[in-house]
Structure formats: C-alpha cells, structure tokens
Design an enzyme around this catalytic site. Structure first.
Site, PDB file in Angstrom:
ATOM      1  N   GLY A  42      57.261  78.476  20.057  1.00 55.10           N
ATOM      2  CA  GLY A  42      56.518  79.623  19.532  1.00 55.10           C
ATOM      3  C   GLY A  42      57.444  80.810  19.308  1.00 55.10           C
ATOM      4  N   GLN A  92      64.042  83.101  23.491  1.00 58.83           N
ATOM      5  CA  GLN A  92      64.084  81.684  23.895  1.00 58.83           C
ATOM      6  C   GLN A  92      64.299  80.799  22.662  1.00 58.83           C
ATOM      7  OE1 GLN A  92      61.533  79.579  26.904  1.00 58.83           O
ATOM      8  NE2 GLN A  92      60.330  79.048  25.109  1.00 58.83           N
ATOM      9  N   HIS A 103      47.017  77.671  26.239  1.00 57.37           N
ATOM     10  CA  HIS A 103      46.032  78.439  25.482  1.00 57.37           C
ATOM     11  C   HIS A 103      46.089  77.982  24.024  1.00 57.37           C
ATOM     12  CE1 HIS A 103      49.430  80.725  23.996  1.00 57.37           C
ATOM     13  NE2 HIS A 103      49.789  81.010  25.238  1.00 57.37           N
ATOM     14  N   SER A 130      48.445  84.664  24.929  1.00 55.45           N
ATOM     15  CA  SER A 130      49.328  84.468  26.078  1.00 55.45           C
ATOM     16  C   SER A 130      48.484  84.023  27.262  1.00 55.45           C
ATOM     17  CB  SER A 130      50.016  85.799  26.428  1.00 55.45           C
ATOM     18  OG  SER A 130      50.564  85.721  27.724  1.00 55.45           O
ATOM     19  N   MET A 175      54.993  74.859  29.980  1.00 52.68           N
ATOM     20  CA  MET A 175      54.878  74.936  31.443  1.00 52.68           C
ATOM     21  C   MET A 175      53.400  74.901  31.839  1.00 52.68           C
ATOM     22  SD  MET A 175      58.027  77.152  32.854  1.00 52.68           S
ATOM     23  CE  MET A 175      57.317  78.756  32.696  1.00 52.68           C
ATOM     24  N   GLN A 187      64.173  78.286  35.886  1.00 50.10           N
ATOM     25  CA  GLN A 187      64.098  79.479  35.041  1.00 50.10           C
ATOM     26  C   GLN A 187      63.382  80.647  35.727  1.00 50.10           C
ATOM     27  OE1 GLN A 187      61.907  77.109  31.951  1.00 50.10           O
ATOM     28  NE2 GLN A 187      60.889  79.049  31.544  1.00 50.10           N
ATOM     29  N   GLY A 197      47.419  79.117  21.495  1.00 46.99           N
ATOM     30  CA  GLY A 197      48.734  79.183  20.847  1.00 46.99           C
ATOM     31  C   GLY A 197      49.507  77.879  21.048  1.00 46.99           C
ATOM     32  N   HIS A 198      49.512  77.387  22.291  1.00 47.73           N
ATOM     33  CA  HIS A 198      50.199  76.112  22.560  1.00 47.73           C
ATOM     34  C   HIS A 198      49.586  74.985  21.711  1.00 47.73           C
ATOM     35  CE1 HIS A 198      50.882  78.042  26.650  1.00 47.73           C
ATOM     36  NE2 HIS A 198      52.110  77.676  26.318  1.00 47.73           N
TER      37      HIS A 198
END
Ligand code: PAF
Length: 285
Positions: free
Chosen positions: A147, A153, A34, A185, A30, A61, A36-37
């Site tokens: 992730g 999810q 960061h 995050s 979305m 959502q 992590g993505h």
C-alpha cells in the site's frame, strides 16, 4: 482458502500452483485487516490466477519501546475477510517458523530507509526488509502488492527488489480512503467519535500543501508552512513528523523539481495517524 503455518506446507501449496502453470500475487500483512488490505488482495487476484497473503506480526520491526505484545491479533476474523476477498492461500507462521534457531541475517537497505520513520524508529526498516526478503524467498511470487500509505516502506521494498534482483513485479497500490478522505488504517478503530470527526483534517492539510504547489509554488518551506497551517486548524492534532522528500530516495528537497512525497504523522489522543500524497513534475531522463 487454505491456511498453512509451516514453510514446508507453504512450499508444497506454491509448487502445486506452479505445476498447474498458475501465477502468484502476494500480499504480506501483519493482520488486523481492514478494507485497504482487502483491496490489495483483490488487486493481486485480478493480476494473477492465485492470491497469497501472509499474516505475521514481525518482532524484528518493533523497537524495544514499541508494544509488540499489544499489537491486535485476530486470525479467525482476518481469515474470513481474506476468504471473502478471494484469497487462495494464507501463510500464518509462528515466530519460530519464520526465524528458526540460528537465524542470523539482517538486511539493511541504506539511504532510503535511514531518514524519516527510519530515523525515528531505529532498526524498523531493517526488520521490514529482512522479513519481506524472507517472505519473497519462501513464496516466490510473480507480483507483490504493497500500500502507498506506508510510502517509505514501499520505497525500501522497491530498492530491495532492485538490489537483490527478486524476479517479481512490485505494485504499490494507491491509499484507500473513507469518503471523507481519511486513509484506512487498523488504528482508526481506536479513535473516539470526536477524534474520528476531525481526523480527515490530516489529508486536508496535505491537500492544502499540494494546492499551493499547483498554484505555482516550488519552494518546499513555503509548502510545508501551508500544511502546518492546515494542521493547526485542528487543535487536537499533535504533529509528530512532517516531511517533504524526493519520492524515490526519501531525502529532503528544498525545491519541487521532481516527484516528491509529502508525508505527515500526527497524534489524535493516543492514536498516531500517518498519511501522504505525491506530486511534482516527472523525473527528467
Ligand atoms: O506493512 C506491514 O504490514 C508490514 O510492515 C509488512 C510489510 C507485512 C512486513 O512485516
């Protein structure tokens, strides 16, 4: 990196890859990306010849009291980051492109989507399952990367892929952490310096629960007590949820006799942070 906003342009780009015999790894997001993505994008690129990402803030959502309009959007900044991570194609559709006039389908993944966050955010996982199914149908990836921080999810998507029979491999990538343990995050940017300093206490509390189990404890209530004690050590935390559940079905457990997920959500000021760890003996065949 090529950016497309329409289904037709996406399909044309993917057809080009397929015609050249290439494989496609897909990372749905979305935005507000960061590190992590970007780790997920690099994993997709390692495993496939092409990495495709999507950025779509999915209205389905968000609950009526959740502020969809305030969700951070930075397409330009995100595009640069994706390009640097080796992404080949970005799909960034408008809501009308994703859900054209007359769109009437909702996907509900029963059981696994109904407890925990699903109970606290009614309709949230229907929105996730619906958009993920549509994205899988449009992109047709060989591999999809999610992730582990959003553990429920990932479990919902796993069930969706199995039940519908999407011909793809699902990779759930380990949570990426700061050196002090804080899970990466988009929301970490909202923490004040004081809140940021104590935020790793969330992961430490989970590790305390894990340690109690490693020392021989199998009783879920005892492990949860140890986690609560760890959380209480940081008075700034306002615990919103603490769950110890079967890692696959997401149903609560009383005894650690299979793989489990220990998941926490807590507010630090106005910021809601989530984290989880997995442990427990392997499932018996
Ligand atoms: O995890 C997210 O960012 C979203 O829930 C997803 C999977 C992109 C679906 O909108």
């Amino acid at each position: 990196m090529k950016t497309v906003a329409t289904v037709a342009a996406l399909r044309a780009a993917i057809s080009g890859y397929r015609a050249a015999g290439e494989t496609v790894g897909f990372v749905p997001t979305m935005g507000a990306l960061h590190a992590g993505h970007l780790t997920l994008v690099r994993a997709a690129k390692r495993e496939c010849t092409r990495a495709v990402a999507s950025i779509f803030v999915n209205p389905k959502q968000f609950g009526p009291n959740e502020d969809l309009a305030r969700y951070p959007r930075d397409l330009e900044g995100d595009s640069k980051k994706l390009q640097e991570a080796g992404c080949d194609l970005l799909f960034a559709p408008t809501p009308d492109e994703m859900y054209p006039e007359g769109f009437s389908t909702t996907i509900h993944v029963a059981g696994v989507s109904e407890g925990m966050e699903g109970a606290r955010r009614p309709g949230h996982f229907d929105g996730v399952a619906t958009v993920v199914a549509r994205l899988f149908a449009l992109v047709g990836p060989d591999l999809a990367v999610f992730g582990a921080k959003d553990a429920q999810q990932a479990a919902v998507v796993k069930r969706l892929v199995t039940d519908i029979g999407f011909p793809l491999r699902l990779l759930v990538h380990d949570t990426v952490r700061e050196p002090d343990g804080l899970a990466l995050s988009s929301r970490n940017q909202y923490l004040t310096p004081e809140e940021r300093a104590v935020a790793p206490g969330l992961f430490r509390a989970l590790l305390a629960g894990h340690l109690v189990h490693e020392l021989g404890e199998k009783d879920a209530a005892t492990i949860l007590r140890a986690v609560r004690k760890g959380l209480e050590a940081v008075p700034a935390f306002r615990v919103d949820a603490l769950d110890l559940v079967d890692a696959e079905s997401m149903q609560p457990v009383t005894t650690i006799d299979r793989p489990v997920l220990l998941a926490v959500a807590a507010f630090l000021g106005k910021t809601r942070l989530i984290d989880n760890i997995r442990f427990g003996p392997a499932r018996r065949a």
